[in-house]
Design a protein around this motif. Structure first.
Motif, PDB file in Angstrom:
ATOM      1  N   ALA A   8       0.840  -1.229   0.126  1.00 26.56           N
ATOM      2  CA  ALA A   8      -0.058   0.234   0.176  1.00 26.56           C
ATOM      3  C   ALA A   8       0.840   1.159   0.314  1.00 26.56           C
ATOM      4  CB  ALA A   8      -0.897   0.005   0.995  1.00 26.56           C
ATOM      5  N   ALA A   9       1.344   1.203   0.822  1.00 24.46           N
ATOM      6  CA  ALA A   9       2.506   2.584   0.397  1.00 24.46           C
ATOM      7  C   ALA A   9       3.942   2.889  -0.503  1.00 24.46           C
ATOM      8  CB  ALA A   9       4.123   1.842   1.731  1.00 24.46           C
ATOM      9  N   VAL A  10       3.305   1.105  -1.316  1.00 24.77           N
ATOM     10  CA  VAL A  10       3.968   1.831  -3.187  1.00 24.77           C
ATOM     11  C   VAL A  10       3.076   2.757  -3.695  1.00 24.77           C
ATOM     12  CG1 VAL A  10       5.319   0.748  -4.560  1.00 24.77           C
ATOM     13  CG2 VAL A  10       6.074   0.049  -2.755  1.00 24.77           C
ATOM     14  N   ILE A  11       2.144   1.735  -3.501  1.00 24.31           N
ATOM     15  CA  ILE A  11       0.968   2.235  -4.794  1.00 24.31           C
ATOM     16  C   ILE A  11       0.369   3.828  -4.370  1.00 24.31           C
ATOM     17  CG2 ILE A  11      -1.109   2.390  -4.887  1.00 24.31           C
ATOM     18  CD1 ILE A  11       0.287   0.180  -5.963  1.00 24.31           C
ATOM     19  N   ASP A  12       0.316   4.541  -2.660  1.00 26.83           N
ATOM     20  CA  ASP A  12       0.528   5.232  -2.143  1.00 26.83           C
ATOM     21  C   ASP A  12       0.707   6.316  -2.584  1.00 26.83           C
ATOM     22  OD1 ASP A  12      -2.346   4.449  -1.629  1.00 26.83           O
ATOM     23  OD2 ASP A  12      -1.126   4.513   1.053  1.00 26.83           O
ATOM     24  N   ALA A  13       2.263   6.622  -3.012  1.00 20.65           N
ATOM     25  CA  ALA A  13       3.461   7.191  -2.974  1.00 20.65           C
ATOM     26  C   ALA A  13       3.250   6.790  -4.565  1.00 20.65           C
ATOM     27  CB  ALA A  13       4.524   6.215  -2.801  1.00 20.65           C
ATOM     28  N   ALA A  14       3.129   5.614  -5.464  1.00 19.78           N
ATOM     29  CA  ALA A  14       3.338   5.773  -6.898  1.00 19.78           C
ATOM     30  C   ALA A  14       1.814   6.865  -7.343  1.00 19.78           C
ATOM     31  CB  ALA A  14       2.787   4.833  -7.352  1.00 19.78           C
ATOM     32  N   ALA A  15       0.907   6.870  -6.792  1.00 20.40           N
ATOM     33  CA  ALA A  15      -0.257   7.213  -7.082  1.00 20.40           C
ATOM     34  C   ALA A  15       0.050   9.329  -7.271  1.00 20.40           C
ATOM     35  CB  ALA A  15      -1.421   7.285  -6.287  1.00 20.40           C
ATOM     36  N   GLU A  16       0.790   9.075  -6.213  1.00 22.90           N
ATOM     37  CA  GLU A  16       0.428  10.580  -5.822  1.00 22.90           C
ATOM     38  C   GLU A  16       2.119  11.401  -6.805  1.00 22.90           C
ATOM     39  OE1 GLU A  16       2.445  13.193  -1.893  1.00 22.90           O
ATOM     40  OE2 GLU A  16       2.131  11.590  -1.769  1.00 22.90           O
ATOM     41  N   ARG A  17       2.803  10.634  -6.829  1.00 22.49           N
ATOM     42  CA  ARG A  17       3.373  11.001  -7.729  1.00 22.49           C
ATOM     43  C   ARG A  17       3.464  11.449  -9.267  1.00 22.49           C
ATOM     44  NH1 ARG A  17       6.577  13.427 -10.478  1.00 22.49           N
ATOM     45  NH2 ARG A  17       8.522  12.873 -11.268  1.00 22.49           N
ATOM     46  N   PHE A  18       1.838  10.095  -9.365  1.00 22.47           N
ATOM     47  CA  PHE A  18       0.982   9.992 -11.262  1.00 22.47           C
ATOM     48  C   PHE A  18       0.877  11.394 -10.849  1.00 22.47           C
ATOM     49  CE2 PHE A  18      -2.447   8.830 -13.818  1.00 22.47           C
ATOM     50  CZ  PHE A  18      -2.085   8.993 -15.112  1.00 22.47           C
ATOM     51  N   VAL A  19      -0.342  11.928 -10.043  1.00 19.33           N
ATOM     52  CA  VAL A  19      -1.084  12.469  -9.957  1.00 19.33           C
ATOM     53  C   VAL A  19      -0.085  14.426  -9.905  1.00 19.33           C
ATOM     54  CG1 VAL A  19      -2.999  14.541  -8.572  1.00 19.33           C
ATOM     55  CG2 VAL A  19      -2.926  11.894  -8.848  1.00 19.33           C
ATOM     56  N   ALA A  20       0.645  14.456  -9.112  1.00 19.15           N
ATOM     57  CA  ALA A  20       1.747  15.451  -9.770  1.00 19.15           C
ATOM     58  C   ALA A  20       2.069  15.510 -10.797  1.00 19.15           C
ATOM     59  CB  ALA A  20       2.927  15.256  -8.080  1.00 19.15           C
ATOM     60  N   GLU A  21       2.684  14.447 -11.251  1.00 15.83           N
ATOM     61  CA  GLU A  21       3.183  14.516 -12.759  1.00 15.83           C
ATOM     62  C   GLU A  21       2.833  15.476 -14.026  1.00 15.83           C
ATOM     63  OE1 GLU A  21       6.948  14.965 -15.065  1.00 15.83           O
ATOM     64  OE2 GLU A  21       6.634  14.884 -12.353  1.00 15.83           O
ATOM     65  N   VAL A  22       0.863  14.464 -13.663  1.00 12.25           N
ATOM     66  CA  VAL A  22       0.836  14.537 -14.955  1.00 12.25           C
ATOM     67  C   VAL A  22       0.271  16.163 -14.947  1.00 12.25           C
ATOM     68  CG1 VAL A  22      -2.012  14.608 -15.570  1.00 12.25           C
ATOM     69  CG2 VAL A  22      -0.348  12.748 -15.158  1.00 12.25           C
ATOM     70  N   THR A  23      -0.079  16.815 -13.253  1.00 13.75           N
ATOM     71  CA  THR A  23      -1.025  18.259 -12.336  1.00 13.75           C
ATOM     72  C   THR A  23       0.142  18.993 -13.328  1.00 13.75           C
ATOM     73  OG1 THR A  23      -2.083  17.426 -11.019  1.00 13.75           O
ATOM     74  CG2 THR A  23      -1.028  20.073 -11.122  1.00 13.75           C
ATOM     75  N   ARG A  24       1.476  18.567 -12.880  1.00 16.84           N
ATOM     76  CA  ARG A  24       2.825  19.775 -13.672  1.00 16.84           C
ATOM     77  C   ARG A  24       2.761  20.086 -15.194  1.00 16.84           C
ATOM     78  NH1 ARG A  24       8.020  20.068 -15.417  1.00 16.84           N
ATOM     79  NH2 ARG A  24       8.382  17.391 -15.681  1.00 16.84           N
ATOM     80  N   LEU A  25       2.598  18.639 -15.752  1.00  9.95           N
ATOM     81  CA  LEU A  25       3.385  18.798 -17.311  1.00  9.95           C
ATOM     82  C   LEU A  25       1.837  19.485 -18.401  1.00  9.95           C
ATOM     83  CD1 LEU A  25       4.877  14.719 -17.831  1.00  9.95           C
ATOM     84  CD2 LEU A  25       5.958  17.136 -18.277  1.00  9.95           C
ATOM     85  N   ARG A  26       0.595  19.334 -17.336  1.00 10.79           N
ATOM     86  CA  ARG A  26      -0.563  19.976 -17.987  1.00 10.79           C
ATOM     87  C   ARG A  26      -0.409  21.997 -17.433  1.00 10.79           C
ATOM     88  NH1 ARG A  26      -5.204  15.538 -16.160  1.00 10.79           N
ATOM     89  NH2 ARG A  26      -5.359  14.806 -18.041  1.00 10.79           N
ATOM     90  N   ALA A  27      -0.016  22.169 -16.675  1.00 13.60           N
ATOM     91  CA  ALA A  27       0.302  23.531 -16.047  1.00 13.60           C
ATOM     92  C   ALA A  27       1.863  24.034 -17.089  1.00 13.60           C
ATOM     93  CB  ALA A  27       0.634  23.642 -14.935  1.00 13.60           C
ATOM     94  N   LEU A  28       2.140  23.381 -17.613  1.00 15.06           N
ATOM     95  CA  LEU A  28       3.497  23.786 -18.238  1.00 15.06           C
ATOM     96  C   LEU A  28       3.098  24.029 -19.720  1.00 15.06           C
ATOM     97  CD1 LEU A  28       6.655  21.460 -17.215  1.00 15.06           C
ATOM     98  CD2 LEU A  28       6.486  23.472 -17.605  1.00 15.06           C
ATOM     99  N   ALA A  29       2.207  22.708 -20.463  1.00 13.00           N
ATOM    100  CA  ALA A  29       1.138  23.074 -21.373  1.00 13.00           C
ATOM    101  C   ALA A  29       0.820  24.472 -21.316  1.00 13.00           C
ATOM    102  CB  ALA A  29       0.624  21.439 -22.111  1.00 13.00           C
ATOM    103  N   ALA A  30      -0.490  24.169 -20.574  1.00 16.59           N
ATOM    104  CA  ALA A  30      -1.272  25.850 -20.676  1.00 16.59           C
ATOM    105  C   ALA A  30      -0.859  27.413 -20.807  1.00 16.59           C
ATOM    106  CB  ALA A  30      -1.975  25.800 -19.363  1.00 16.59           C
ATOM    107  N   ALA A  31       0.897  27.497 -20.242  1.00 13.46           N
ATOM    108  CA  ALA A  31       1.266  28.625 -20.022  1.00 13.46           C
ATOM    109  C   ALA A  31       1.946  28.744 -20.784  1.00 13.46           C
ATOM    110  CB  ALA A  31       2.178  28.222 -18.382  1.00 13.46           C
ATOM    111  N   ALA A  32       2.313  27.604 -21.941  1.00  6.86           N
ATOM    112  CA  ALA A  32       3.271  28.082 -23.350  1.00  6.86           C
ATOM    113  C   ALA A  32       2.612  28.543 -24.434  1.00  6.86           C
ATOM    114  CB  ALA A  32       3.562  26.014 -24.153  1.00  6.86           C
TER     115      ALA A  32
END
Length: 389
Positions: free
Chosen positions: A365-389
């Motif tokens: 569960a710890a691996v799953i939660d850390a991976a999920a948090e990392r996935f959400v953060a990375e998708v959010t970051r990439l979308r923000a960069l795309a919107a600012a471009a």
């Protein structure tokens, strides 16, 4: 050399060694250095270790030990199955398969076409499943073989092998199944499922790399021409001195997954749904394959509004790094998006921006939660960069 730290969620690519595998291999190396084909006492010791592994693997698939042919892995097994049947049949044999098969199958089919075979490649529906009516219509009087992957290597989608096997048996056609991803994950009974040939790989279930097997039905016997000639080992199906230690490791892995499969797959199912529940909080994340027809260890998602290469790079090189694969793993070298996901109706962009999470024994569960948090953060970051471009 120290292995870089990452949250490992790529068990479909290869699984860490299962408990008992290293010890079995070490024992085989130390017990005797003899050739298992030799008739003297040390050779018989080595042969006994191979026989024990064959019994363990055969028990996992409901087969007789003597029906196991050892190979270097599932790729060689698939080559032996498809080319062996086609060569034995002679002429211009007809083979039926599926467009979402692993490249190990698709590339062999292309090779066979160049050498006179007629190949029918069937499509899948939006959930990645083969239509049985389409299969029935595709089987002709000259069909020598039907070849279907049990669990898709990108999405984890499960094909109904029991129904496919019943159809093939009714039409008198041999069925080959690529079980590289289903062995140890799903119950397999080659007799009940009417499977004539079954390709397997050790390292997908926690065994060593470089060893695999092909189940070859004995009654009624499958016509199969050998693809490696030499000393005539293994009934002439596959010549060459057997690697006792690797085979012993495969046998130990088979014993382990046989004892743990049901409990482990329930645990992985719950962890996968935990991961999906967190990933699905993001808009524009598409699940590839229905949960009820996807092997428990797999979660494939396509992500809208991000670039696929940037997403994979961000996840695998960020902190914490995720050891995951792109859904386009088999096509990446050719610069193509996943042919599997495109066959399921995903757009080229969606197919290109896909991630496969594949869980295993060391996932908690710890691996799953850390991976999920990392996935959400990375998708959010990439979308923000795309919107600012």
């Amino acid at each position: 050399m120290t292995t870089p730290t990452a949250l490992y969620l790529d068990h479909a690519a290869t699984a860490p060694l299962a408990p008992g595998v290293f010890e079995a291999m070490q024992h085989a190396l130390v017990e005797t250095e003899a050739n298992p084909a030799s008739s003297h006492a040390p050779g018989r010791v080595a042969a006994a270790q191979i026989d024990a592994a064959a019994r363990s693997l055969a028990a996992l698939i409901g087969a007789a030990p003597e029906s196991i042919v050892w190979t270097s892995g599932a790729t060689e097994s698939i080559n032996l199955a498809l080319k062996g049947v086609a060569e034995f049949a002679g002429g211009a044999p007809h083979i039926v398969s599926v467009v979402t098969e692993h490249r190990a199958t698709l590339d062999v089919l292309t090779w066979l076409e160049k050498h006179g075979a007629r190949v029918t490649r069937l499509g899948v529906d939006g959930d990645g499943r083969l239509d049985l009516d389409a299969l029935a219509a595709a089987i002709a009087d000259d069909t020598a073989l039907v070849s279907v992957m049990h669990v898709n290597n990108e999405t984890g989608v499960i094909q109904d092998i029991a129904a496919i096997g019943a159809l093939c048996a009714a039409r008198g056609v041999a069925l080959h199944v690529d079980a590289a991803q289903s062995l140890g994950r799903l119950a397999i009974d080659v007799e009940a499922m009417n499977i004539a040939l079954l390709s397997m790989s050790a390292h997908k279930i926690g065994g060593p790399k470089g060893i695999g097997a092909l189940y070859v039905r004995r009654r009624p016997r499958v016509g199969l021409a050998a693809q490696i000639q030499g000393g005539g080992q293994q009934g002439g199906y596959r010549s060459g001195t057997l690697a006792t230690h690797q085979i012993a490791g495969f046998g130990a892995a088979a014993v382990h997954v046989s004892a743990t499969r049901e409990v482990e797959q329930t645990r992985l199912h719950d962890l996968r749904e935990r991961l999906w529940a967190r990933a699905a909080r993001l808009e524009g994340v598409i699940r590839n394959g229905l949960p009820q027809t996807t092997a428990a260890a797999f979660l494939s998602v396509s992500v809208q509004a991000v670039h696929g290469d940037a997403l994979l790079l961000g996840l695998t090189e960020g902190a914490p790094a995720l050891a995951v694969s792109s859904g386009a793993a088999c096509s990446a070298a050719k610069g193509q998006s996943s042919y599997v996901l495109r066959a399921m109706g995903r757009s080229p962009r969606e197919a290109g921006a896909s991630i496969r999470f594949s869980l295993g024994a060391d996932t908690d569960a710890a691996v799953i939660d850390a991976a999920a948090e990392r996935f959400v953060a990375e998708v959010t970051r990439l979308r923000a960069l795309a919107a600012a471009a």
